[in-house]
Design an enzyme around this catalytic site. Sequence first.
Site, short mmCIF file in Angstrom:
data_model
loop_
_atom_site.label_atom_id
_atom_site.label_comp_id
_atom_site.label_asym_id
_atom_site.label_seq_id
_atom_site.Cartn_x
_atom_site.Cartn_y
_atom_site.Cartn_z
N ASP A 289 -4.20 3.79 2.50
CA ASP A 289 -5.38 3.50 2.58
C ASP A 289 -5.97 2.15 3.02
O ASP A 289 -6.67 1.73 3.11
CB ASP A 289 -6.24 4.33 1.63
CG ASP A 289 -5.99 3.42 0.09
OD1 ASP A 289 -5.25 2.40 0.13
OD2 ASP A 289 -6.63 3.49 -0.89
N GLU B 188 -4.39 -19.23 -19.88
CA GLU B 188 -4.68 -20.14 -18.71
C GLU B 188 -5.92 -21.18 -19.19
O GLU B 188 -6.67 -20.78 -19.82
CB GLU B 188 -5.41 -19.42 -17.70
CG GLU B 188 -5.96 -20.24 -16.39
CD GLU B 188 -7.05 -19.77 -15.54
OE1 GLU B 188 -6.90 -19.92 -14.28
OE2 GLU B 188 -7.73 -18.94 -16.09
N ASN C 77 -0.04 4.55 -0.74
CA ASN C 77 -0.80 5.61 -0.17
C ASN C 77 -1.73 5.71 0.93
O ASN C 77 -2.50 6.38 1.28
CB ASN C 77 -1.82 6.21 -1.37
CG ASN C 77 -2.91 5.51 -1.60
OD1 ASN C 77 -3.06 4.52 -1.08
ND2 ASN C 77 -3.65 5.92 -2.82
N ASP D 232 -3.27 -8.98 -17.46
CA ASP D 232 -4.15 -9.98 -17.71
C ASP D 232 -5.33 -9.69 -18.72
O ASP D 232 -5.78 -8.47 -18.50
CB ASP D 232 -4.99 -10.15 -16.19
CG ASP D 232 -5.13 -11.72 -15.72
OD1 ASP D 232 -5.92 -12.27 -16.49
OD2 ASP D 232 -4.72 -12.30 -14.55
N ASP E 124 0.74 -1.26 -0.14
CA ASP E 124 0.16 -0.10 -0.15
C ASP E 124 0.96 1.35 0.00
O ASP E 124 1.51 1.48 0.73
CB ASP E 124 -0.85 -0.23 1.33
CG ASP E 124 -1.69 1.18 1.47
OD1 ASP E 124 -1.85 2.00 0.25
OD2 ASP E 124 -2.31 1.50 2.56
N ASP F 158 -7.17 -15.12 -19.62
CA ASP F 158 -7.99 -15.91 -18.45
C ASP F 158 -8.86 -16.63 -19.20
O ASP F 158 -9.51 -16.64 -20.21
CB ASP F 158 -8.64 -14.55 -17.61
CG ASP F 158 -9.31 -15.15 -16.41
OD1 ASP F 158 -8.82 -15.57 -15.48
OD2 ASP F 158 -10.49 -15.15 -16.32
N ASP G 228 -1.63 -1.07 -4.14
CA ASP G 228 -1.68 -0.20 -5.40
C ASP G 228 -0.37 -0.09 -6.23
O ASP G 228 0.68 -0.56 -5.93
CB ASP G 228 -2.30 1.00 -4.88
CG ASP G 228 -1.21 1.85 -3.63
OD1 ASP G 228 -0.03 1.65 -4.12
OD2 ASP G 228 -1.75 2.37 -2.68
N HIS H 25 -2.85 -16.63 -7.50
CA HIS H 25 -4.00 -15.97 -6.74
C HIS H 25 -5.28 -17.08 -6.56
O HIS H 25 -5.97 -16.61 -5.95
CB HIS H 25 -4.57 -14.72 -7.43
CG HIS H 25 -4.89 -14.99 -8.70
ND1 HIS H 25 -4.30 -15.39 -9.81
CD2 HIS H 25 -6.29 -14.83 -9.22
CE1 HIS H 25 -5.02 -15.30 -10.82
NE2 HIS H 25 -6.15 -15.31 -10.64
N ASP H 26 -4.93 -18.04 -7.30
CA ASP H 26 -6.28 -18.99 -7.18
C ASP H 26 -5.88 -20.22 -6.40
O ASP H 26 -6.76 -21.11 -6.24
CB ASP H 26 -6.43 -19.57 -8.69
CG ASP H 26 -7.05 -18.67 -9.45
OD1 ASP H 26 -7.74 -17.62 -9.03
OD2 ASP H 26 -6.87 -18.56 -10.72
C1 GLC Z 1 -9.16 -17.47 -13.80
C2 GLC Z 1 -8.68 -16.56 -12.76
C3 GLC Z 1 -9.67 -16.59 -11.34
C4 GLC Z 1 -10.92 -16.17 -11.97
C5 GLC Z 1 -11.50 -16.95 -12.86
C6 GLC Z 1 -12.88 -16.14 -13.69
O1 GLC Z 1 -9.17 -18.90 -13.32
O2 GLC Z 1 -7.39 -17.03 -12.61
O3 GLC Z 1 -9.36 -15.75 -10.47
O4 GLC Z 1 -11.75 -16.02 -10.88
O5 GLC Z 1 -10.59 -17.17 -14.08
O6 GLC Z 1 -12.33 -15.02 -14.28
CA CA Z 2 -3.51 2.33 -1.35
#
Ligand code: GLC
Ligand code: CA
Length: 558
Positions: A27, A250, A25, A100, A23, A196, A31, A322-323
Amino acid sequence: MKRKEDWYKHMAFYQIWVRSFYDGNSDGIGDLYGVYEKLEYVKSLGVDGIWFSPLYPSPNADYGYDISDYRDIHPDYGDLDQFKKVLEKAHSLGLKVIMDLVVNHTSDEHPWFKESRKGKDNPYSDYYIWRDRPNNWDSLFEGKAWEYDEERGQYYLHLFAKKQPDLNMDNPKVREEVKGIMRFWLDMGVDGFREDVINFISKKEGLPDGIPFLPVIGSMMNYKDGPHIHEYMREFREVCNEYDCFQIGEGPMTTVDSALEYVAGEDRTLDMMISFDHMMADCLYTEYIHRPFDLKKYKKALTRWQEKLAGRAWNVLYLENHDHPRIISRYGSPFFHRESGTCLAASYIFLQGTPFIYQGQEIGMTNIRLGSIENYIDVSTKNNFNRYHIKDDLKKRLARIHVSSRDSARTPVQWNSGKYAGFSKVKPWFFVNKNYKRINVAAQEKEPDSILNFYRKCLELRKNSKTLIYGDYREYYASSREIYMYERKLNDISYLIVCSFMPIPVKVRFPRNYEGREGELVLGNYREGRHKATIPEGGLSFKPYECRVYRVRKSLNP
Ligand code: GLC
Ligand code: CA
């Protein structure tokens, strides 16, 4: 065609999920100001590029993967000017930047959808998939795949959350929009895209019912690798060919054979695919259907992809994004945090492909365990909780969430042992993992043998070795449930990577063609510096989660 061959093969990438990165700034939300400040850190890892999870305006029903404007930056993260500053600084540090591209669906708050739902005769009417009656498909995230819209008086398709209506890619106007979005970012200077769920964008004509009684999977054959997919992919590829950029797809549920149709050969439409097979060594399809970690499954999946792609295609190498929940909590052991974290790193970074490291993975961040489902924020986590095993008692249901939630990958990055883990000066938007005093960047910077410094060593070793980038792959002792051993070989140089996945000491026999050979131990995770070493005959005892990388010159006996 501007695209130059293969620059991405030498590279390694770092993935930033910006909301929890840093972060800048104050909040409480990560970012692009924070990213700007931390670019030197990213560079110091030895990576050559960044993949940004979506930075665009989004109501965050799926944290950025539901986009309401493809040509802007979410106000929480900054604005286009700030993005350009980050891009410029990244480039000046020698870091590529990929974005992405989420085009299977938009947010229901995207202006196209707002127009489309108004009725059948407006210019956006066929941008989405509308039907008078739904078929039997399940959504991956929220109940059935169809939602009734009062305004339009029809159902729309959403393979993911209700707030993520699927675009109608069969409409040429939609494909033109996608190409326009690509050009917008490429003209600004970005270097490529991570696309994606790209293997889902072409749906079978007539949208036939799926196999009933087979939740989710039963519908999938009607939209995975659909009838026009390669045609559409070629169109997008043509745009990329106008620039020196590259494309990663992906591919949920993709098999290696269907992946090859995208990534193999001169006329390939993607440069790499994000595969999932090796991520299912402790689960069935989704982490929610959890099983104990099975090393053989992990090795088998990796070897299958390595062998089938050899000489034909390139691959994304990863263990986290992140999944997925954190890898030490899944395939390693929090009790052998440093040892298993480093061992896991060596188990994948030296394979053939382009390694990706997800924020926090480089310090071995682990899963969080929140006390109540209300504390979780991820739409698929909530869906799993409310949809499956609802008759089990609450404790059991929560335990399933603890091992499976994507939220474990989305807690703020632990920068130091100060308040809020140094992520922000104010209370962060999401829970900080309680272990931040022990597991954080500042502490690991100081410790030469930390996971952080091990990742640096791995990437440096790989970058300086043609063998580790291009060499042939061969696995040894494939049936072992204790160790993963593989070789990379090019001309007269061989590397042997040996990883013990056991929490107790184990005896490791080296392959016959290596025994007694003089070589060098170039990397290990038990405080042994790089030194000359003869590969011991009769084997060696490996400590818990010990890994060793040997380099041997001159060709081996066959
Ligand atoms: C992909 C992304 C995931 C998202 C899904 C729908 O698997 O990595 O985070 O929820 O697509 O967009
Ligand atoms: Ca921020």
